[in-house]
Design a protein around this motif. Sequence first.
Motif, short mmCIF file in Angstrom:
data_model
loop_
_atom_site.label_atom_id
_atom_site.label_comp_id
_atom_site.label_asym_id
_atom_site.label_seq_id
_atom_site.Cartn_x
_atom_site.Cartn_y
_atom_site.Cartn_z
N GLY A 157 0.83 -1.20 0.00
CA GLY A 157 0.00 0.00 0.00
C GLY A 157 0.85 1.24 0.00
N GLU A 158 0.25 2.33 -0.39
CA GLU A 158 0.94 3.62 -0.36
C GLU A 158 0.84 4.21 1.04
OE1 GLU A 158 2.64 4.93 -2.77
OE2 GLU A 158 2.16 3.42 -4.29
N HIS A 192 0.71 7.18 1.91
CA HIS A 192 -0.17 8.34 1.96
C HIS A 192 -1.62 7.98 1.64
CE1 HIS A 192 3.50 10.68 2.30
NE2 HIS A 192 3.94 10.15 1.19
N HIS A 193 -1.91 6.70 1.44
CA HIS A 193 -3.28 6.23 1.25
C HIS A 193 -3.71 5.42 2.46
CE1 HIS A 193 -4.20 7.38 -2.95
NE2 HIS A 193 -2.90 7.25 -3.15
N ALA A 210 -6.35 4.67 -9.54
CA ALA A 210 -6.76 5.38 -8.33
C ALA A 210 -6.85 4.42 -7.15
CB ALA A 210 -8.12 6.05 -8.56
N GLY A 211 -6.51 4.93 -5.98
CA GLY A 211 -6.60 4.15 -4.75
C GLY A 211 -5.31 3.49 -4.33
N GLY A 212 -4.23 3.63 -5.11
CA GLY A 212 -2.96 3.02 -4.75
C GLY A 212 -2.89 1.54 -5.02
N GLU A 253 -8.46 -1.07 5.42
CA GLU A 253 -8.42 0.38 5.53
C GLU A 253 -7.78 0.75 6.86
OE1 GLU A 253 -11.45 4.14 4.63
OE2 GLU A 253 -12.21 2.13 4.97
N TYR A 277 -5.57 2.72 2.24
CA TYR A 277 -5.83 1.34 1.86
C TYR A 277 -4.56 0.50 1.95
CZ TYR A 277 -9.58 4.07 -0.20
OH TYR A 277 -10.60 4.97 -0.39
N ARG A 278 -4.73 -0.73 2.41
CA ARG A 278 -3.65 -1.70 2.48
C ARG A 278 -4.12 -3.00 1.81
NH1 ARG A 278 -1.87 2.46 3.78
NH2 ARG A 278 -0.62 3.01 5.61
N PHE A 290 -13.15 1.87 -4.07
CA PHE A 290 -12.23 2.48 -5.01
C PHE A 290 -12.92 3.43 -5.98
CE2 PHE A 290 -9.58 -1.52 -4.33
CZ PHE A 290 -8.78 -0.89 -3.38
#
Length: 449
Positions: A236-237, A239-240, A354-356, A262, A242-243, A278
């Motif tokens: 995951g990112e 800075h996001h 989008a969403g990483g 999340e 979501y994992r 997403f």
Amino acid sequence: MAKTKTQYVCGACGHVEIKWMGRCPGCGEWNTLIEETVAPVRTGPVTGVRMQPMPIESIPPQTEQRVRTGLAECDFVLGGGIVPGSLMLIGGDPGIGKSTLLLQLSQSIATQNKRVLYVSGEESANQIRLRAERLGTVHQNLYVLAETDLDLVVESATALKPDFLIIDSIQTVFRPSLTSAPGSVAQVRECTGVLLRLAKQQNIATFIVGHVTKDGAIAGPRMLEHMVDAVLYFEGERHHMYRVLRAVKNRFGSTNELAVFEMHDDGLREVSNPSLLFLSERDRAVPGSAVVAAMEGRRPLLLEVQALVAPTGFGTPRRMSTGADHSRVSMLLAVLERRLGLQVQASDAYVNVAGGVRVDEPAVDLGIALALVSSHRDRPLAAGDLYIGEVGLTGEVRTVTRLAERLREAHKLGFTRCFIPAGQSLSETFSGLEIVPIKSLQDAIQRAF
């Protein structure tokens, strides 16, 4: 006095040389040979029970009794739960949430009247207690040991007899009998072997946390991934929110499954419908946006692909992609330029999922290509359209796998039209979802705009 012998072992592939070399002959990596002391070979009579070969039909079948983790998404990736006596390796970037995930799993298993031993070589017991209080994972069946000496860890595990053991991380523990530093190839290989024997002999399900390199692969010898029963990546990112938890090796289940979480202040929360999440922030009236259907194992994911084509200010145009395969994006730009006459050779092209999330299957080619055309023409695509198909070098749209599952997910989320390959056979019908068969990329552009 006998002279100490040394050898040089590659940290990437485990290749052994008697002298140092700048480049490993085994894998071709540079500056990966690490000096190690050669341990004397033990000789003596062979002990133990000699096993005899037997017909496979005479081996009694056994069904493993899995332990539920309390997180349905995690059970989905593991193939139904944790198998007792299994050895699992989880890797991920620093700070991505590996310790948070394992603490939540520990608390859930501890509530099932099972003992959990959490061994930390990077944090003190007080630090783990503070995180457990923040996550609400404090339980009387959860034991914490801040220790890096593996012999002491094995002694404590043998005395406590836990059902679940966590080693955080394998690069910090060491065996005093080896002169190599913690994290070296010899230490990682030896410590993993000791934990493997402990897990199988004591029937303890063991999780090992592994560091990753700058390329995203688990650090240490490749043999480490061969020794364990399952290899999981937590991605995951930073800075996001979501994992993503995915399995790249699993002896007790599929290796194509994926779980989405999340990240919140109180820990990780499961995402039961990732497609809806997403697409929740999608602006439907903006050029350069298209929705694609990707498969992660048995789970379809509807994702938004964003593209931006703009005039370049340099002599060479830039090609950048985040979440999509850079080589396939470059190929699609070449197909649009050559087969459809789209003038993009003097323009920068950017593609983002989008969403990483990272997707690498060819079924998203059609959506990426139409997003690039939409941005280049500055015309938005229809809001309820979904694009599925692989694009070949001649511009044809080729068939994909598991089409019915992708369309079922699109129908559930309210899409009204779906572009699919013309050569794809479909026996199931979906009320309210128009199926548009497409033979070529040019045909798709004419129908989409």
